[in-house]
Structures are given as structure tokens and as C-alpha cells.
Design an enzyme around this catalytic site. Structure first.
Site, PDB file in Angstrom:
ATOM      1  N   ARG A  29       0.825  -1.199   0.000  1.00 28.13           N
ATOM      2  CA  ARG A  29       0.000   0.000   0.000  1.00 28.13           C
ATOM      3  C   ARG A  29       0.867   1.261   0.000  1.00 28.13           C
ATOM      4  O   ARG A  29       1.999   1.258   0.454  1.00 28.13           O
ATOM      5  CB  ARG A  29      -0.914   0.015   1.222  1.00 28.13           C
ATOM      6  CG  ARG A  29      -2.011  -1.021   1.209  1.00 28.13           C
ATOM      7  CD  ARG A  29      -2.919  -0.893   2.429  1.00 28.13           C
ATOM      8  NE  ARG A  29      -2.206  -1.121   3.679  1.00 28.13           N
ATOM      9  CZ  ARG A  29      -1.793  -0.171   4.508  1.00 28.13           C
ATOM     10  NH1 ARG A  29      -2.029   1.106   4.230  1.00 28.13           N
ATOM     11  NH2 ARG A  29      -1.153  -0.471   5.622  1.00 28.13           N
TER      12      ARG A  29
ATOM     13  N   LYS B 112      -8.658  -2.479   0.211  1.00 21.65           N
ATOM     14  CA  LYS B 112      -8.604  -1.638   1.401  1.00 21.65           C
ATOM     15  C   LYS B 112      -9.370  -0.330   1.234  1.00 21.65           C
ATOM     16  O   LYS B 112      -9.820   0.262   2.223  1.00 21.65           O
ATOM     17  CB  LYS B 112      -7.150  -1.367   1.787  1.00 21.65           C
ATOM     18  CG  LYS B 112      -6.439  -2.580   2.381  1.00 21.65           C
ATOM     19  CD  LYS B 112      -7.174  -3.148   3.593  1.00 21.65           C
ATOM     20  CE  LYS B 112      -6.398  -4.266   4.252  1.00 21.65           C
ATOM     21  NZ  LYS B 112      -7.159  -4.901   5.371  1.00 21.65           N
TER      22      LYS B 112
ATOM     23  N   HIS C 283     -11.042  -4.573  11.777  1.00 18.16           N
ATOM     24  CA  HIS C 283      -9.927  -5.143  11.021  1.00 18.16           C
ATOM     25  C   HIS C 283      -9.525  -6.428  11.746  1.00 18.16           C
ATOM     26  O   HIS C 283      -8.598  -6.451  12.555  1.00 18.16           O
ATOM     27  CB  HIS C 283      -8.767  -4.149  10.977  1.00 18.16           C
ATOM     28  CG  HIS C 283      -7.656  -4.579  10.071  1.00 18.16           C
ATOM     29  ND1 HIS C 283      -6.338  -4.320  10.333  1.00 18.16           N
ATOM     30  CD2 HIS C 283      -7.671  -5.262   8.895  1.00 18.16           C
ATOM     31  CE1 HIS C 283      -5.585  -4.810   9.363  1.00 18.16           C
ATOM     32  NE2 HIS C 283      -6.366  -5.386   8.488  1.00 18.16           N
TER      33      HIS C 283
ATOM     34  N   SER D 202      -1.364  -6.259   9.270  1.00 16.50           N
ATOM     35  CA  SER D 202      -0.794  -7.185   8.304  1.00 16.50           C
ATOM     36  C   SER D 202       0.457  -7.843   8.866  1.00 16.50           C
ATOM     37  O   SER D 202       1.318  -7.186   9.444  1.00 16.50           O
ATOM     38  CB  SER D 202      -0.458  -6.439   7.017  1.00 16.50           C
ATOM     39  OG  SER D 202       0.151  -7.294   6.092  1.00 16.50           O
TER      40      SER D 202
ATOM     41  N   ARG E  48       1.601 -12.307  -1.981  1.00 21.21           N
ATOM     42  CA  ARG E  48       0.205 -12.497  -1.562  1.00 21.21           C
ATOM     43  C   ARG E  48      -0.540 -13.452  -2.484  1.00 21.21           C
ATOM     44  O   ARG E  48      -0.165 -13.660  -3.640  1.00 21.21           O
ATOM     45  CB  ARG E  48      -0.531 -11.155  -1.605  1.00 21.21           C
ATOM     46  CG  ARG E  48      -0.039 -10.131  -0.608  1.00 21.21           C
ATOM     47  CD  ARG E  48      -0.802 -10.211   0.678  1.00 21.21           C
ATOM     48  NE  ARG E  48      -0.397  -9.216   1.653  1.00 21.21           N
ATOM     49  CZ  ARG E  48      -1.023  -9.028   2.811  1.00 21.21           C
ATOM     50  NH1 ARG E  48      -2.081  -9.756   3.107  1.00 21.21           N
ATOM     51  NH2 ARG E  48      -0.612  -8.138   3.662  1.00 21.21           N
TER      52      ARG E  48
ATOM     53  N   LYS F  88      -3.501 -12.947  11.331  1.00 18.86           N
ATOM     54  CA  LYS F  88      -4.964 -13.045  11.278  1.00 18.86           C
ATOM     55  C   LYS F  88      -5.434 -14.175  10.357  1.00 18.86           C
ATOM     56  O   LYS F  88      -6.257 -14.999  10.730  1.00 18.86           O
ATOM     57  CB  LYS F  88      -5.582 -11.726  10.775  1.00 18.86           C
ATOM     58  CG  LYS F  88      -5.434 -10.556  11.688  1.00 18.86           C
ATOM     59  CD  LYS F  88      -6.307  -9.388  11.270  1.00 18.86           C
ATOM     60  CE  LYS F  88      -6.219  -9.026   9.817  1.00 18.86           C
ATOM     61  NZ  LYS F  88      -4.852  -8.654   9.386  1.00 18.86           N
ATOM     62  N   THR F  89      -4.914 -14.183   9.141  1.00 13.93           N
ATOM     63  CA  THR F  89      -5.342 -15.186   8.156  1.00 13.93           C
ATOM     64  C   THR F  89      -4.910 -16.582   8.578  1.00 13.93           C
ATOM     65  O   THR F  89      -5.695 -17.533   8.552  1.00 13.93           O
ATOM     66  CB  THR F  89      -4.765 -14.857   6.768  1.00 13.93           C
ATOM     67  OG1 THR F  89      -5.243 -13.576   6.360  1.00 13.93           O
ATOM     68  CG2 THR F  89      -5.186 -15.891   5.738  1.00 13.93           C
TER      69      THR F  89
ATOM     70  N   ASP G   9     -10.194 -11.097   7.362  1.00 12.19           N
ATOM     71  CA  ASP G   9      -9.612  -9.751   7.471  1.00 12.19           C
ATOM     72  C   ASP G   9     -10.571  -8.629   7.867  1.00 12.19           C
ATOM     73  O   ASP G   9     -10.170  -7.721   8.580  1.00 12.19           O
ATOM     74  CB  ASP G   9      -8.949  -9.392   6.143  1.00 12.19           C
ATOM     75  CG  ASP G   9      -8.011  -8.206   6.248  1.00 12.19           C
ATOM     76  OD1 ASP G   9      -7.221  -8.155   7.202  1.00 12.19           O
ATOM     77  OD2 ASP G   9      -8.068  -7.327   5.373  1.00 12.19           O
TER      78      ASP G   9
END
Length: 529
Positions: A57, A199, A218, A236, A320, A240-241, A255
Site C-alpha cells: 500500500r 482496502k 480489522h 498485516s 500475496r 490473522k489469516t 480480514d
């Protein structure tokens, strides 16, 4: 459902122009990707594409239009940079003209939000076929009836090939990610990184949902066969994933979620997972999800076999994969569940001083939610090449248009109403800081999270950390005891004490900006000595 408004005749003209492809199937999009040489196929049929100069990003290039709609609501500052409406309209027409001049453009129509009462109808118009395939897999795909009656309430216009001129376009660089809540439009230009599409809509939902009494979060989420829901907050790279993809539980999403008076719902229809060092042994569900329909970003392929080399991060640390939820065998079909029994705050602490797991009081939960501490990992943003300590309010400051107090107040109320337990889990370093210590073993983290969700710590003796005031379980089956208390894992105790004090001071300094936090919450952070 959130409805459309404002005249967008230029967009309608774009949709009707020759070369516009609306709602192409996955096979048709893949064919376009190959024909247009945007990417290639892997040995499992996934699409692989590269994003060029921008592999994460671009937060310094994100803007919100400052107008009567947003003037008093948005938390203006470094994260939410203002742009005038005139500048936005100038860029808008520039993007429209650019996309009209391309030979082809691709349109996805779908939704953000699995709960029909709160979902946002969106359309994503892209210059690249692979970006549209990304949007198709990340957002919620409509059925045939919904597709027929779809009316977009927000439009994303993605033009990576259009580079801005800061002097004439009012931007900070050649990249721009701009949202107008008045016109219900997102403009993206100058960057091929597909995560900006995802996002930008999350930021939109973070603005709209609180008006509906829904807390946008988030976080990832899963639920067990008894309907007991868990949330995993984190930036990130914190896990989480990975941690929500648990074969013993049903995945709600990885997410972005909303928490309404009815319970939790996913905002998306897919997952966007990091693939660095991905293996079938460590993360079998994600590994097997990389198949036909998935989109790999910046992953190097073997030129002969087409097999991804997940250990090769020569393009970026932030490799990713995007894939639809149904690529995960135990994904919950309707992406909705009840109120959470447990919340996990994830941090990747590169200093190595925070405990791998600790149970938080209500005040501590609010303190750490507002603080949102982690170490920003390499590749997730432009220019980040090694872990950097960062405080990101609500574990998602880059995506929050409103003041953190809005989201924190809503979370506190929901924790009270549902008697939700909260844990802080450090997936970062142990036995020393980054460069000396080692990253916490995933198997240990999985075991501790499983113990927290199963209620195994209810009767376990705890140790209160003298610096951070956190209550640390002194035992957890399957995890060495010297790992649980971080100081015990360091050979150099003096070095630990110095590092812990430095991090505590950073917490105190950061929390000074939350002048509205009551005294109970303010005192729930590290103990001042």
C-alpha cells in the site's frame, strides 16, 4: 442496504463504451489475463501477476475529499489527508478519459458485507483483467437475480497506468488513492498493487457502518460447531489469516468484519493471505487454496514447471494470494455468526518482550485496542524493509476515517453486553529482539490460541508482568514454560529489562494523544516506575 446517490453519468458512459466487459467469468478473465500478457498460470491453475514498483500500500498517497459530508466527521491528519472537491473532480475526469482511451476495461458488480441489512452494493471498474479477477474473488459475488437488479452505491475506478503529476494534479506522488463520500467514488491510479482496491472499500465501510450502529473491524473470525465465535484483531503480518484458518473451526473471514446487534458478519467474499514461506505442512488450508481462480501477487514461479517458489521474496516480502472463501473447505457459507465469546489481539512484537499470550481486563483491552501496537513488517508498505515498531489505533488506523474513540467506544459496549473475554497474543519474537531472538513458533501460538478458545486458562495460575501489568498463564500444555514468561526466554536479563522499559516508554508516549480516555483505561497500560 446502503443505497446509491449522486449523478455519475460519466461512469454510465464508460460502462456502455465499446470494449467494456461486465461480469466476466473466472475462465474468461483468465483468458484475458493471458491474452493481454498481464500474468501467467501456475502449475495448479492459479493466475500469477506482478505489481511493478509498488508491492504494498501507499499510505502517503491516500486522500479523502473534504466537503460538507466529511468536514466534521473525519479524523483529519496524516492518515486521512484532505483533498478539495475541485482536485478530486479534476482527477475523476482524468481517470474517466484515460479509461475510455484504453482498448478494454473490466467491470465487477457485487457487494461488501454478507449481512443483507448492512451490505454495500459496489462496482469495480479496472484497466487490468487480473485486477478485476482479484475484485471478483475478494468481494461478495451476486447471484443471478442480484446481478440483474444491482445498483452500485459505490464505484471504484482503477487506472494503474495513469500516473499523476503532483504539480498539476494536487497529489503527493504519481500514485493516488482518493475517496469521495459525496460522490460515492474511489479513484486509484499510478499503482498496480491490487490491495488498494480491497482496502479502499474497507475504509468506506469503516465510515458508513458506524452510522448504522455496526462496529467495523480489522479482524479475522471463525466459529466452532457449538456456535462459539472468535475474533482475531491485528495488522498485516500478525497472523490473522493463518490463525483463523483452523481445520477444527469454521472460517467466517480472514480480514474485515462487522459486529451488529445480531452478531458478526464478513465484509468480503474471499481471503488475501501472505505467502512468504507458505507450505502445505505449516498452513495446509491456505496452501491448497492456491488453485484455479486464485490470484498470486509477486510470487516467483519456476520457469520450467510453473510451480510457485514461496521462499523467493526477491520481488517483495509482501507476496500475496487472493482466493474466494469457498477455496477453504471449512468456510462458513453465509459468512455470518453470533456474538464473539473470545477476542484475540495479535501483535508481532519485534522487541521480543511482550508475552506470547496474556489475558486482559476490560480496561487493558480498551488500552491495547486504542494503542494497536505491533511491528510493521517488511513489504506491507512502500519503504518498509525491516520490522518497525508502530502504534495503529484499533489495529487498523490506516483504514479508519473516523476518530479511534468512535470504534473503541462501540467495542467496549459490545464487550460489556456480551461478556467477551479478551487475550493479547504476541506472534513476534521470543528470546531476544529481531536479529537476536527467534520468531515465535506457529505451533506454539496455535496451541495457546486453542487453549484460550477452549477455556483452558480459566483455572490456570497467572503471573503478572512487572513492566506491562499483563496476566500471563504460567502453563499451557504443549508450550515450554520458559517461553510463556518472556524474560525467562532471554539469556541476557539486563538486555531484556532495558528493552522492556524502552517499549513501555513508547506505549506511554503514544497514549498521550488519547486525552479523552478515562483514568481507568489510561492506567491499564505498562506500569510506570
Amino acid at each position: 442496504m446502503i443505497h446509491a446517490r449522486s449523478d455519475r453519468s460519466s461512469i454510465e458512459e464508460l460502462l456502455e463504451a465499446d470494449g467494456t466487459h461486465v461480469h466476466l467469468s473466472v475462465p474468461s478473465l483468465i483468458k484475458k489475463v493471458i491474452e493481454r500478457q498481464e500474468g501467467t498460470l501456475t502449475d495448479t491453475g492459479a493466475v500469477q501477476a506482478e505489481t511493478g514498483a509498488y508491492t504494498g500500500r501507499s499510505p502517503n498517497d491516500k486522500f479523502i475529499v473534504k466537503d460538507d459530508e466529511t468536514f466534521e466527521r473525519v479524523d483529519w491528519g496524516k492518515v486521512n489527508q484532505p483533498m478539495t472537491e475541485d482536485t478530486f473532480l479534476h482527477l475523476y475526469h482524468k481517470v474517466i478519459d484515460y479509461l475510455k482511451q484504453t482498448n478494454e476495461r473490466f467491470v465487477f458488480k457485487g457487494f461488501a458485507g454478507a449481512d443483507e441489512d448492512y451490505r454495500l452494493p459496489i462496482q469495480v471498474i479496472t484497466e487490468y483483467a487480473w485486477h478485476n479477477m482479484f475484485a471478483r474473488q475478494m468481494f461478495i459475488r451476486p447471484n443471478k437475480e442480484e446481478e440483474t437488479h444491482h445498483e452500485a452505491a459505490f464505484t471504484v475506478l482503477s487506472a494503474p497506468g495513469l500516473k499523476a503529476d503532483p504539480e498539476t494534479d494536487g497529489t503527493n506522488s504519481e500514485v493516488f488513492v482518493t475517496v469521495s463520500f459525496k460522490h460515492r467514488i474511489v479513484l486509484i491510479g499510478g499503482t498496480q498493487y491490487a490491495g488498494e482496491i480491497k482496502k479502499s472499500i474497507f475504509s468506506v465501510m469503516n465510515y458508513l457502518l458506524p452510522k448504522e450502529g455496526v462496529l467495523p473491524m480489522h479482524c479475522s473470525a471463525n466459529v466452532n460447531e457449538n456456535g462459539e465465535t472468535a475474533l482475531f484483531f491485528g495488522l498485516s503480518g500478525t497472523g490473522k489469516t493463518t490463525l483463523s484458518a483452523d481445520p477444527k473451526r469454521f472460517l467466517i473471514g480472514d480480514d474485515e468484519h462487522g459486529w451488529s446487534d445480531k452478531g458478526v458478519f464478513n465484509m468480503e467474499g474471499g481471503c488475501y493471505a501472505k505467502t512468504k514461506d507458505l507450505s502445505e505442512e505449516s498452513e495446509p488450508d491456505i496452501y491448497r487454496a492456491v488453485r484455479f481462480g486464485a490470484v498470486l501477487e509477486n510470487v516467483i514461479l519456476d520457469a520450467r514447471t510453473g510451480r510457485p517458489d514461496y521462499a523467493d521474496t526477491s520481488l517483495t516480502e509482501n507476496t500475496r494470494v487472493a482466493y474466494p472463501l469457498d477455496h477453504i473447505d471449512n468456510a462458513l457459507k453465509d459468512s455470518k455468526a453470533g456474538h464473539p465469546e473470545t477476542i484475540i489481539f495479535l501483535t508481532a512484537d519485534a522487541t521480543g518482550v511482550l508475552p506470547p499470550i496474556s489475558k486482559l481486563t476490560k480496561a487493558q483491552a480498551m488500552y491495547h485496542f486504542l494503542s494497536g501496537y505491533t511491528s510493521k513488517l517488511a513489504g506491507t508498505e512502500r519503504g518498509v524493509t525491516s520490522p518497525q515498531a508502530t502504534f495503529s489505533s484499533c489495529f487498523g488506523a490506516p483504514f479508519l476515517p473516523l476518530p479511534p474513540s468512535v470504534y473503541a467506544k462501540m467495542l467496549g459496549q459490545k464487550i460489556d453486553e456480551n461478556e467477551t473475554e479478551v487475550f493479547l497474543v504476541n506472534t513476534g519474537w521470543s528470546g531476544g529482539a529481531y536479529g537476536t531472538g527467534k520468531r515465535m513458533k506457529l505451533s506454539y501460538t496455535r496451541r495457546m490460541v486453542e487453549a484460550a478458545l477452549n477455556g483452558e486458562f480459566t483455572e490456570t495460575e497467572t503471573y503478572q508482568d512487572p513492566v506491562f501489568g499483563l496476566n500471563i498463564p504460567t502453563s499451557c500444555q504443549g508450550v515450554p514454560e520458559d517461553v510463556l514468561v518472556p524474560r525467562n526466554a532471554w539469556e541476557d536479563k539486563d538486555a531484556y529489562d532495558k528493552q522492556a522499559k524502552e517499549l513501555a516508554d513508547q506505549f506511554h508516549e503514544n497514549f498521550k494523544k488519547f486525552t479523552y480516555a478515562d483514568e481507568t483505561i489510561a492506567k491499564a497500560g505498562p506500569i510506570k516506575h
